[in-house]
Design a protein around this motif. Structure first.
Motif, mmCIF file in Angstrom:
data_model
loop_
_atom_site.group_PDB
_atom_site.id
_atom_site.type_symbol
_atom_site.label_atom_id
_atom_site.label_comp_id
_atom_site.label_asym_id
_atom_site.label_seq_id
_atom_site.Cartn_x
_atom_site.Cartn_y
_atom_site.Cartn_z
ATOM 1 N N ARG A 48 6.076 -2.588 10.183
ATOM 2 C CA ARG A 48 5.241 -2.177 9.004
ATOM 3 C C ARG A 48 5.842 -0.848 8.198
ATOM 4 O O ARG A 48 5.446 0.329 8.500
ATOM 5 N N PRO A 49 6.895 -0.923 7.056
ATOM 6 C CA PRO A 49 7.335 0.162 6.549
ATOM 7 C C PRO A 49 6.484 0.989 6.070
ATOM 8 O O PRO A 49 5.519 0.601 5.661
ATOM 9 N N ILE A 50 6.376 2.134 5.940
ATOM 10 C CA ILE A 50 5.890 3.488 4.888
ATOM 11 C C ILE A 50 6.293 4.158 4.324
ATOM 12 O O ILE A 50 7.533 4.261 4.730
ATOM 13 N N PRO A 67 4.613 11.551 -0.047
ATOM 14 C CA PRO A 67 2.715 12.373 -0.480
ATOM 15 C C PRO A 67 1.569 11.863 -1.119
ATOM 16 O O PRO A 67 0.349 11.990 -0.713
ATOM 17 N N ASP A 68 2.316 11.427 -2.553
ATOM 18 C CA ASP A 68 1.297 11.225 -3.516
ATOM 19 C C ASP A 68 0.694 9.853 -3.129
ATOM 20 O O ASP A 68 -0.185 9.139 -3.805
ATOM 21 N N ILE A 69 1.665 8.920 -2.545
ATOM 22 C CA ILE A 69 1.491 7.320 -1.868
ATOM 23 C C ILE A 69 0.310 7.414 -0.674
ATOM 24 O O ILE A 69 0.777 8.254 0.100
ATOM 25 N N LEU A 70 -0.951 6.842 -0.919
ATOM 26 C CA LEU A 70 -2.072 6.505 0.172
ATOM 27 C C LEU A 70 -1.428 4.968 0.755
ATOM 28 O O LEU A 70 -1.370 3.487 -0.245
ATOM 29 N N VAL A 71 -1.690 5.120 1.931
ATOM 30 C CA VAL A 71 -1.183 3.410 2.392
ATOM 31 C C VAL A 71 -2.043 2.641 3.133
ATOM 32 O O VAL A 71 -3.481 3.890 3.972
ATOM 33 N N SER A 72 -2.371 1.743 3.507
ATOM 34 C CA SER A 72 -2.991 1.154 4.394
ATOM 35 C C SER A 72 -3.124 1.774 5.521
ATOM 36 O O SER A 72 -1.991 1.786 6.493
ATOM 37 N N PRO A 73 -4.349 1.911 6.422
ATOM 38 C CA PRO A 73 -4.236 2.342 8.086
ATOM 39 C C PRO A 73 -3.888 1.179 8.760
ATOM 40 O O PRO A 73 -3.474 1.339 10.125
ATOM 41 N N MET A 76 -0.259 -2.945 7.002
ATOM 42 C CA MET A 76 -0.468 -1.446 8.000
ATOM 43 C C MET A 76 0.908 -0.941 6.769
ATOM 44 O O MET A 76 1.951 -1.289 7.236
ATOM 45 N N GLY A 77 0.871 0.195 5.954
ATOM 46 C CA GLY A 77 1.654 1.674 5.777
ATOM 47 C C GLY A 77 1.650 0.704 4.768
ATOM 48 O O GLY A 77 2.841 1.166 3.727
#
Length: 296
Positions: A99-101, A105-111, A287-288
């Motif tokens: 699950r690459p993340i 810091p400006d990017i919101l990722v899925s929990p 995720m991510g």
């Protein structure tokens, strides 16, 4: 039949629901509803089934589950024969590169993995559960003071099915406060149940905490239990620094839900996800995966 939006193919897919016919009967028929109210939603039912999934005898369920739901075991840290119980398989950890993340810091990722719905400019007294049914944030948290701070903000609902990866993660760097536990019932969180049980999230067992993120303000994390989810495990350490993508916890067997609340003006969710939510469709995410960005 539940249709889910696929962002990659720009098309809709029919969800392969574990125990789909049983869920339809339990929440859609008069007899099923009666039995659900008398027995299925109770803690004892979930506790008994959950205990069985912790035994070595439950291992025999794993091969069929992998086959029936096409589980990709190539990204699991353990091989199928290494699991000690069905729950051990259910809460399996994934390989580091699964699950690459995006660390921007400006990017919101899925929990987590699941089916995502996004609601912007929320009214804290009428947060959407599913089209036509709403609930109050203060009822969900049982804390009116905290709830008042999120009026006009953004709500993300990530529904995890039994076939999904069942660990949930932090969406940013920050510090998470102590988790607050609220006892409740154990209704299914499947859309079929959500359409039939008013304020379901406010009735089910749940835990919530405030995550003081570096880039998206104070985020409320809510973990909602469901039928056969007897345990919500928090693996993070309160008040200790957490990194983006770090595990926060996991659910034992069953479908479950993670809900995030952001304060007004802190985040902008991808237009595609919001539009699909308005049309009544959840969007499949991992995720991510990028799902939004910090508001400018």
């Amino acid at each position: 039949m539940i249709k889910i939006y696929n962002r990659k193919t720009k098309s809709y897919e029919v969800e392969n629901v574990a125990g789909g016919k049983y869920i339809e009967w339990s929440y859609g028929s008069p007899i099923g509803k009666s039995i659900t109210e008398l027995f299925v939603k109770k803690k004892l039912f979930t506790k008994i089934y959950g205990a069985h999934c912790d035994t070595r005898g439950s291992i025999k369920k794993i091969p069929a589950f992998i086959k029936d739901f096409d589980i990709d075991m190539r990204i699991s840290k353990k091989r199928p024969e290494e699991f000690t119980s069905f729950n051990d398989f259910f809460v399996r950890e994934l390989t580091e590169d699964a699950r690459p993340i995006d660390k921007n810091p400006d990017i919101l990722v899925s929990p987590g993995d699941g089916r995502l719905s996004a609601f912007e400019n929320i009214d804290m007294d009428n947060v959407v559960q599913i089209k036509g049914l709403t609930y109050s944030l203060k009822e969900l948290l049982l804390d009116e003071k905290v709830a008042n701070e999120y009026n006009g903000g953004t709500c993300l609902i990530l529904r995890l099915c039994p076939v999904d990866y069942h660990r949930y993660h932090f969406v940013d760097n920050g510090v998470c406060l102590e988790s607050k536990k609220i006892e409740g019932h154990y209704y299914s969180v499947n859309p079929i149940a959500l359409k039939n049980i008013p304020k379901l999230f406010c009735q089910n067992k749940r835990e919530w905490s405030i995550f003081k993120s570096e880039n998206f303000g104070d985020i409320i994390h809510v973990e909602v239990g469901a039928t056969c989810v007897g345990t919500i495990i928090q693996t993070y350490k309160p008040l200790e620094p957490a990194k983006k993508g770090q595990e926060k916890g996991y659910f034992k067997f069953g479908g479950s839900t993670t809900v995030l609340f952001f304060k007004k003006g802190m985040v902008k969710i991808d237009k595609e996800i919001v539009e699909q939510t308005e049309l009544g469709f959840e969007t499949r995410v991992l995720m991510g995966e990028t799902i939004g960005k910090r508001s400018e």
